[in-house]
Design an enzyme around this catalytic site. Sequence first.
Site, PDB file in Angstrom:
ATOM      1  N   HIS A 118     -23.675 -74.823  46.220  1.00 48.59           N
ATOM      2  CA  HIS A 118     -22.960 -75.307  47.403  1.00 48.59           C
ATOM      3  C   HIS A 118     -21.560 -74.685  47.469  1.00 48.59           C
ATOM      4  O   HIS A 118     -21.080 -74.334  48.552  1.00 48.59           O
ATOM      5  CB  HIS A 118     -22.829 -76.831  47.360  1.00 48.59           C
ATOM      6  N   ASP A 125     -28.385 -78.988  51.899  1.00 46.61           N
ATOM      7  CA  ASP A 125     -29.180 -80.208  51.778  1.00 46.61           C
ATOM      8  C   ASP A 125     -29.752 -80.462  53.165  1.00 46.61           C
ATOM      9  O   ASP A 125     -28.987 -80.580  54.140  1.00 46.61           O
ATOM     10  CB  ASP A 125     -28.313 -81.385  51.348  1.00 46.61           C
ATOM     11  N   GLU A 182     -34.078 -82.461  43.306  1.00 49.19           N
ATOM     12  CA  GLU A 182     -33.702 -82.952  44.635  1.00 49.19           C
ATOM     13  C   GLU A 182     -34.586 -82.276  45.690  1.00 49.19           C
ATOM     14  O   GLU A 182     -34.465 -81.072  45.930  1.00 49.19           O
ATOM     15  CB  GLU A 182     -32.218 -82.645  44.938  1.00 49.19           C
ATOM     16  N   HIS A 185     -32.609 -80.298  48.504  1.00 52.36           N
ATOM     17  CA  HIS A 185     -31.671 -79.229  48.156  1.00 52.36           C
ATOM     18  C   HIS A 185     -32.409 -77.884  48.070  1.00 52.36           C
ATOM     19  O   HIS A 185     -33.399 -77.747  47.371  1.00 52.36           O
ATOM     20  CB  HIS A 185     -31.013 -79.536  46.807  1.00 52.36           C
TER      21      HIS A 185
END
Length: 782
Positions: A118, A125, A182, A185
């Site tokens: 990120h 996301d 995740e 993600h």
Amino acid sequence: MPSPKLRMKSLLAFLFATSGLAAQTLVEIGGKADGLVIDLRYTTADNYFKTAFYPRHAQALLRPATAAKLAKVQAELKSQGLGLKIWDAYRPLSVQRAMWKALPDARFVADPSKGGRHNRGAAVDATLVDAKGVELQMPTAHDDFSEKAAAHFNLVPPAVFKNREKLQQVMTNHGFALFDSEWWHFDDVDWKQYEALDVPLDPLSAAQRQKHLLLDSRVVEQATNARLVLGTPQKHPANPLFQADKPWENSMNNLYPNVIWDEEEQLFKLWYKCVLADKEVIAQMDQPSTVHDVGWYLLYATSKDGVRWDKPELGLHKFAGSSANNIVARDCPNVGVFKDLHDADPSRRYKMVSDVGLGKPQVRFSADGFHWGAAVAAKGFGAQNGDTHNNAFWDERSGKYLWFTKLYLGERLVGRLESDDFITWKNNGLVLRSSLEEGRTSQTYCMPVFRCGSIYLSYVMMYHVGKGRTVDCELAWSHDGLHWQRVAPGTPFIPRGAKGSYDSECIYAMAGPPILRDGQFMIFYGGDDFPHTGWKRHCLPCLATLRPDGFAGYAPVEADKPARVLTRALRMTAEPVCITADVSPGGSLRVSAVDEQGAVLDVAEAISTSVTDAVLKWEKGALKVPTARFRIELDHAVLYAISAGDLLNQELPPLVNPLKMATRMIHPATTRTISFDADVQGWKGVDKLEHHATGGAKGGYIHVSRSGKSLPIALSPITSKESPFAGDWTQIVGGKGAEITCQVRAARAGGRVMIELFANDLAQWQFETKTSFANEWRQVAA
């Protein structure tokens, strides 16, 4: 928790690069992928951390190549009646550090010391939405750090499994990789080629960065029958906006107004200074305390329109036994306050700067602007910094906090400091002083600074020590925040009122940028009908309005003759060329784009009315040239700003040095000699002076001494009648330059000898020589 506002993005991509990070480009993904739903979860507290890490209007940013891949994902989904909702994209390293502090678990939060995907602008996301923007059902909500959040967790209903598989398949088909823990993600497979960044999420827009105010002396290359004139702020008829009508408002001395428009709360907020000068009032403080023998409060007021103000009863500090007052802090002289949308720590959202004397600065932090933490000593300040309206802010351009305050060196000067963390500061030294002609008669008292377009602007309070101790508000500008110029030295930007009126003696402008509301800049200031002297005086809040960007502009010198302005060359971008100007009835403004030789490239449609950021309409359509200069013809018009590309030549115009002009007459060179025959009377920085007839380098000498740690200062005769140095050196010394020599000796070896030259009683030039003090006589030259 309140649900965040969803924003449907369909604008052109917005590219930006911060100072020093020109190659580190990010793009706003709302434009690269039309129809994306942007719902950045960290702009509110509706997330796992229960903290709003991002500014309310943060942009969703990615690397250009990553954004292009995401656009292909969105295009494919859109053809199927689906789309993406983006929960997070680029994340500044400062935010990553705050998250890691709250959850130091590498399964869910990347270690900021290594930098996550990120932080590189190479991860998103995301989830799926239908054509109406409604989320499809997925295994968990965002930031559900449980085993169900894993990308391959199988104990989910078939419909949910299908939705997750659809999202994963379309993302991986277009160059993204799954993140095991995740499901939401996704990393760009090329993430390793990018470095982690700490670029703020609320940069100036491209249009603002490319807006050039005409008061910037780098913009105009040539002016014919045109000159720069100050704008004309209009004082509000309701001034002063409120009175000092509370028992604790003993002396609203200088006021030092700090004003913001809080977009989130839709509220004007004012923090203002209050001095408790009377002993009986100090005695009513809860546990009375003083700084400089007076009490200090920071008071708070709010307004919905900027004209009618409320003083809320906050219940935070007791006065006369009651906490029903608007006191938010105490023992904080010379205070500045601002709301910091850059800091990821919500407990530091509001920041305060103040000092308790020269060289004693302090900072405080608050989550809401009225519950303040304890004072923390700020590091890096000089012993002569402070004792004025301190003001600080986060500067997107430099990526640092800037603090402007006083630097006192026998006169009041302006100093600047910068910091990465708001605690430890680097001192940049002197950035502005009064002119040689003004001397100590008029001095730079304080200078609140703000960004405007491509430059920095400031209100400079000029303290007329030798002219009735009045204070005028002037205007200054800088291209880099370090090198400053007053726009119209000696001419107030906000003029004082008539004798006896509410602002007839002193004006102290607000800290913070002017507030744009209802098509007008709102500039708040403190107005005083009493000179700048003594503690007991009231300075009341006032308001002046100004047309947007109307600080100063080029206008015709002779109204009935043609006026023309030619700009320097500008590098064109995809952004349109815009103009801000006032045009009187019957007047006009005409713009031509020309090349370096002056040949016309295109002509814009004439402007016959006052405009702000008006897009020029070109005869040939869009102006598609790499560079251009602009020739503007003014007929009963004032030009304030032009928005185009960056200036090709950003150098300041050279200063004219009369000593280097070809027409200068060179007088014969002579030698002037001074002796130190006078006694200690009239000297400064000397406690004792002794005359010796012999023992010097050439005959006699004098011995000067000073108690304490301060060094003695040996002065030449200090009055113009006594000093052979007084006068125009080009005539009395002659030649093309001058050299000063003397012989010095010290009781013990020490630092280098400093020679200062005074003009109009000011040390305008300082020379640190190459000679150090020693036990033997040494010749010093400057």
